[in-house]
Design an enzyme around this catalytic site. Structure first.
Site, PDB file in Angstrom:
ATOM      1  N   ASP A  94      42.813  27.554 -77.214  1.00 14.32           N
ATOM      2  CA  ASP A  94      41.717  28.766 -77.333  1.00 14.32           C
ATOM      3  C   ASP A  94      40.330  28.469 -77.342  1.00 14.32           C
ATOM      4  O   ASP A  94      40.054  27.127 -77.852  1.00 14.32           O
ATOM      5  CB  ASP A  94      42.105  29.414 -78.412  1.00 14.32           C
TER       6      ASP A  94
ATOM      7  N   ARG B 242      48.303  27.425 -75.517  1.00 15.97           N
ATOM      8  CA  ARG B 242      47.096  28.085 -75.015  1.00 15.97           C
ATOM      9  C   ARG B 242      46.091  27.345 -76.006  1.00 15.97           C
ATOM     10  O   ARG B 242      46.092  27.911 -77.101  1.00 15.97           O
ATOM     11  CB  ARG B 242      47.261  29.759 -75.155  1.00 15.97           C
TER      12      ARG B 242
ATOM     13  N   GLN C 102      35.090  32.223 -89.092  1.00 14.99           N
ATOM     14  CA  GLN C 102      35.734  31.297 -88.094  1.00 14.99           C
ATOM     15  C   GLN C 102      34.953  30.112 -88.097  1.00 14.99           C
ATOM     16  O   GLN C 102      33.804  29.975 -87.398  1.00 14.99           O
ATOM     17  CB  GLN C 102      36.030  31.928 -86.759  1.00 14.99           C
TER      18      GLN C 102
ATOM     19  N   GLU D 212      41.859  28.008 -72.143  1.00 17.58           N
ATOM     20  CA  GLU D 212      41.096  29.375 -72.068  1.00 17.58           C
ATOM     21  C   GLU D 212      39.656  28.801 -71.878  1.00 17.58           C
ATOM     22  O   GLU D 212      38.950  28.686 -72.926  1.00 17.58           O
ATOM     23  CB  GLU D 212      41.211  30.302 -73.346  1.00 17.58           C
TER      24      GLU D 212
ATOM     25  N   ASP E  61      40.136  38.521 -86.609  1.00 15.88           N
ATOM     26  CA  ASP E  61      40.152  38.562 -85.092  1.00 15.88           C
ATOM     27  C   ASP E  61      41.427  38.409 -84.208  1.00 15.88           C
ATOM     28  O   ASP E  61      41.632  37.680 -83.501  1.00 15.88           O
ATOM     29  CB  ASP E  61      39.201  37.191 -84.655  1.00 15.88           C
TER      30      ASP E  61
HETATM   31  C1  GLC Z   1      39.241  33.447 -77.528  1.00 11.61           C
HETATM   32  C2  GLC Z   1      40.214  34.701 -77.757  1.00 11.61           C
HETATM   33  C3  GLC Z   1      39.416  35.767 -78.390  1.00 11.61           C
HETATM   34  C4  GLC Z   1      39.020  35.398 -79.554  1.00 11.61           C
HETATM   35  C5  GLC Z   1      38.050  33.969 -79.533  1.00 11.61           C
HETATM   36  C6  GLC Z   1      37.824  33.354 -80.680  1.00 11.61           C
HETATM   37  O1  GLC Z   1      38.425  33.835 -76.736  1.00 11.61           O
HETATM   38  O2  GLC Z   1      40.870  35.091 -76.632  1.00 11.61           O
HETATM   39  O3  GLC Z   1      40.290  37.057 -78.444  1.00 11.61           O
HETATM   40  O4  GLC Z   1      38.113  36.134 -79.983  1.00 11.61           O
HETATM   41  O5  GLC Z   1      38.939  32.920 -78.634  1.00 11.61           O
HETATM   42  O6  GLC Z   1      38.971  32.570 -81.280  1.00 11.61           O
HETATM   43  C1  GLC Z   2      35.877  33.880 -75.427  1.00 11.12           C
HETATM   44  C2  GLC Z   2      34.927  33.896 -74.129  1.00 11.12           C
HETATM   45  C3  GLC Z   2      34.266  35.124 -74.100  1.00 11.12           C
HETATM   46  C4  GLC Z   2      35.065  36.253 -74.688  1.00 11.12           C
HETATM   47  C5  GLC Z   2      35.261  36.180 -76.232  1.00 11.12           C
HETATM   48  C6  GLC Z   2      36.295  36.776 -76.755  1.00 11.12           C
HETATM   49  O1  GLC Z   2      36.058  32.447 -76.127  1.00 11.12           O
HETATM   50  O2  GLC Z   2      34.097  32.707 -74.072  1.00 11.12           O
HETATM   51  O3  GLC Z   2      33.861  35.685 -72.719  1.00 11.12           O
HETATM   52  O4  GLC Z   2      34.600  37.451 -74.246  1.00 11.12           O
HETATM   53  O5  GLC Z   2      35.660  34.842 -76.542  1.00 11.12           O
HETATM   54  O6  GLC Z   2      35.688  38.405 -76.574  1.00 11.12           O
END
Ligand code: GLC
Ligand code: GLC
Length: 627
Positions: free
Chosen positions: A267, A265, A235, A309, A124
């Protein structure tokens, strides 16, 4: 008798005294009822003391400096650049060879996209981490990482890295022990013996990746459990109701801080706490956890700030920057997803009224100890986070407007200038997200492919307007690698088996250093965007009114194609105007003066603005910052 602080221990104790009231009450409420709670508190305190004792002298100096200058990340000289280490430079040590390029652009903050050791194969994009204390071996070692952060620190460049704390890879040591039946580690995750509870949770959950990872649970017959997997199967969601998980992640956070990280950051934070009968997003406990993690850093490594995020609707996003009882105590930064979505929405409709409504009604004019990470594109897709209520306020249908935006940006809507790719089409909800590079979505790919010279010129202006918008809004503008050179879509991802299923790779290109070489000539679209962006960042640095602490007030402009907001600084107001259409716009001079732009001086071009018969004249996609 009063004494001056004479030792590092004194300093720790002072910071502990400062932030303890932000920490313990959160943990008491989350874990206080557990039998092992006292031991947990004790271990956490020891971990913080040890991390502080181990912290390098130059980092301790930075801690002190940032304690003294708590607005360091809110200043207009801040600008970020976001990239994958391999796609930008090859390896970590090679990033150092690119610093002149970054400093030339005017950037003093870099976000290394996921750089901790991922699971092998599809990870991912690195968000499936198997070891939080090791660097991805393809990029280098932890020693390389420390050498790079030390050099960046000397140059005054801050480093941001990802801390994925909602889930680990199923190959993480904890997950492997859990799969072998170790009950201690099974309690690190959310595991069920039967599908009954998962089915009940599923009734109210949404799917993040409906296409390739439907559902939120995965059944593993070999060890007989149903495991919570919000994102991909590999995951595994962590169980934050277990204080051991808090302790482990806190220790990892401090370990990374001591390697020289400035910005963590965090996540996918919305998903950290689960509650039956809800979407399991942004539950109150999430904010308690995030405030506690914040306090841990303020005690043991106060130079470090948190970027959260949470890609959610406006009202749900703001609490991540600390609202109510968490005011000033939660995230220092959070992505301004609404600003990004509204930019694209207004660009498609040439009408800024929805943007004015959303930006003007849902966001406070200032925040405490916090600001936004502003961006136009990032490594992820764009989800059309426009609520039905907001759409209705403009007499639009939410579902119809969202569908229009997807059709416009995948390029199928008649007359669309964009070229993008669909992501995670969900027939059940009608939801379709969009992938694509800034330049491709803004019209440059189509214009170049069809030899449309005028269209390409408009695309360049759209791109520069976007950059000028995020530089003026308030916060740290984050430039996503390639967008400074108007790089187009990378269709090659379809040939990479690990990426072909995930259209987000269309906007994760390799850096084009040949194009970068010609950036100063001003002869190509790439070079014009680069020079334009460099100018925008330089003017931002020179414009004190853009400090993030100064209030932002969205104002409705008579002309629906112009988005307007004021930055009310003590030295005077800056009125920022953005023309979202390919036609000229006229804004009455008298109106601009009444908004505080008394001099009609454009701080962005550093020239007086053009006026004609009492109107300010804005060319297609113009952007001006009027003093
Ligand atoms: C966040 C990341 C995204 C990833 C997801 C799971 O949204 O920006 O790229 O797929 O988390 O970790
Ligand atoms: C993120 C977001 C979702 C985003 C995705 C990654 O955590 O919640 O909007 O598009 O994961 O693609």
């Amino acid at each position: 008798m009063a004494r001056t602080p004479s030792s590092d221990d004194d300093i720790f104790d002072l910071r502990l005294a400062r932030s303890a009231p932000d920490l313990w009450p959160m943990l008491d409420a989350l874990y206080g009822a557990r039998a092992d709670y006292a031991a947990f508190r004790d271990r956490l305190l020891k971990a913080m003391r040890k991390a502080w004792a181990d912290r390098a002298p130059d980092l301790k100096r930075l801690d002190l400096q940032r304690d003294l200058e708590p607005d360091w990340f809110q200043r207009p000289d801040m600008a970020g650049y976001v990239f994958y280490i391999d796609r930008f430079a090859g390896t970590l040590p090679k990033v150092l060879e690119k610093l002149d390029y970054l400093q030339d652009l005017g950037v003093n903050y870099v976000h290394f996209m996921p750089c901790l050791k991922p699971r092998p194969g599809d990870s991912d994009g690195g968000y499936s981490v198997m070891d939080y204390r090791a660097i991805n071996p393809a990029y280098g070692t932890m020693a390389d990482f420390e050498a790079v952060t030390a050099e960046l620190r000397k140059r005054g460049i801050s480093v941001c890295i990802d801390l994925v704390l909602n889930h680990t890879a199923k190959e993480h040591a904890w997950a492997k022990k859990a799969a072998k039946g170790d009950a201690t580690y099974q309690d690190y995750y959310l595991m069920f013996d039967t599908p009954d509870l998962p089915k009940r949770y599923e009734e109210t959950l949404v799917e993040v990746f409906p296409d390739n990872a439907p559902g939120n649970f995965t059944h593993y017959p070999d060890f007989g459990k149903w495991v919570w997997t919000t994102f991909n199967e590999h995951q595994w969601d962590l169980n934050w109701a277990n204080p051991q998980v808090f302790l482990e992640i806190a220790e990892i956070m401090l370990f990374l801080a001591n390697r020289g990280v400035d910005v963590l950051r965090l996540d996918a934070v919305a998903f950290m706490w689960k509650r039956m009968g809800t979407r399991c997003q942004s539950e109150p406990e999430v904010h308690m956890l995030l405030q506690a993690l914040r306090a841990v850093c303020r005690i043991a490594c106060p130079a470090v700030i948190h970027l959260e995020e949470a890609i959610v609707a406006p009202a749900e996003m703001l609490p991540y920057l600390g609202r109510g009882r968490h005011d000033g105590k939660e995230g220092n930064l959070a992505y301004h997803n609404s600003l990004m979505v509204q930019f694209w929405s207004s660009l498609a409709t040439r009408d800024t009224r929805l943007m004015t409504h959303v930006m003007g009604t849902h966001f406070p004019d200032r925040l405490t100890n916090a600001t936004y990470a502003t961006y136009i594109r990032c490594h992820d897709d764009i989800g059309w986070a426009v609520t039905d209520e907001d759409a209705a306020a403009l007499n639009l249908s939410g579902p119809a407007h969202r569908a229009f935006l997807s059709d416009f940006y995948d390029g199928t809507f008649p007359g669309s200038f964009a070229r993008g790719a669909l992501f995670q089409v969900n027939p059940a909800t009608g939801d379709k997200r969009i992938s694509g590079s800034f330049a491709a979505l803004a019209g440059l790919e189509r214009a170049e492919a069809t030899g449309d010279v005028a269209g390409a010129e408009l695309a360049v202006q759209r791109i520069l307007m976007g950059h000028a918008l995020i530089a003026a809004w308030g916060g740290i503008p984050l430039i996503y690698m390639g967008d400074e050179l108007a790089l187009l879509n990378d269709h090659g991802y379809l040939d990479v088996p690990e990426h072909a299923h995930d259209s987000r790779w269309i906007h994760r290109p390799r850096m084009d250093w040949a194009v970068a070489e010609t950036r100063h000539a001003g002869l190509t679209h790439a070079s014009r965007v680069w020079l334009g962006l460099r100018h925008i960042l330089a003017r931002r640095r020179a414009t004190a009114a853009l400090h993030a602490a100064h209030p932002i007030r969205v104002v409705a402009c008579e002309s629906a194609q112009v988005f307007a907001f004021r930055r009310d600084a003590p030295t005077g107001t800056l009125l920022c105007l953005f023309n979202f259409a390919e036609s000229w716009a006229h804004v009455p001079e008298a109106w601009a003066r009444a908004q505080g732009a008394t001099r009609l001086w454009d701080e962005l071009s550093n020239h007086p603005v053009e006026t004609h018969h009492g109107n300010i004249v804005l060319p297609p996609y113009a952007r001006v910052w009027l003093a």
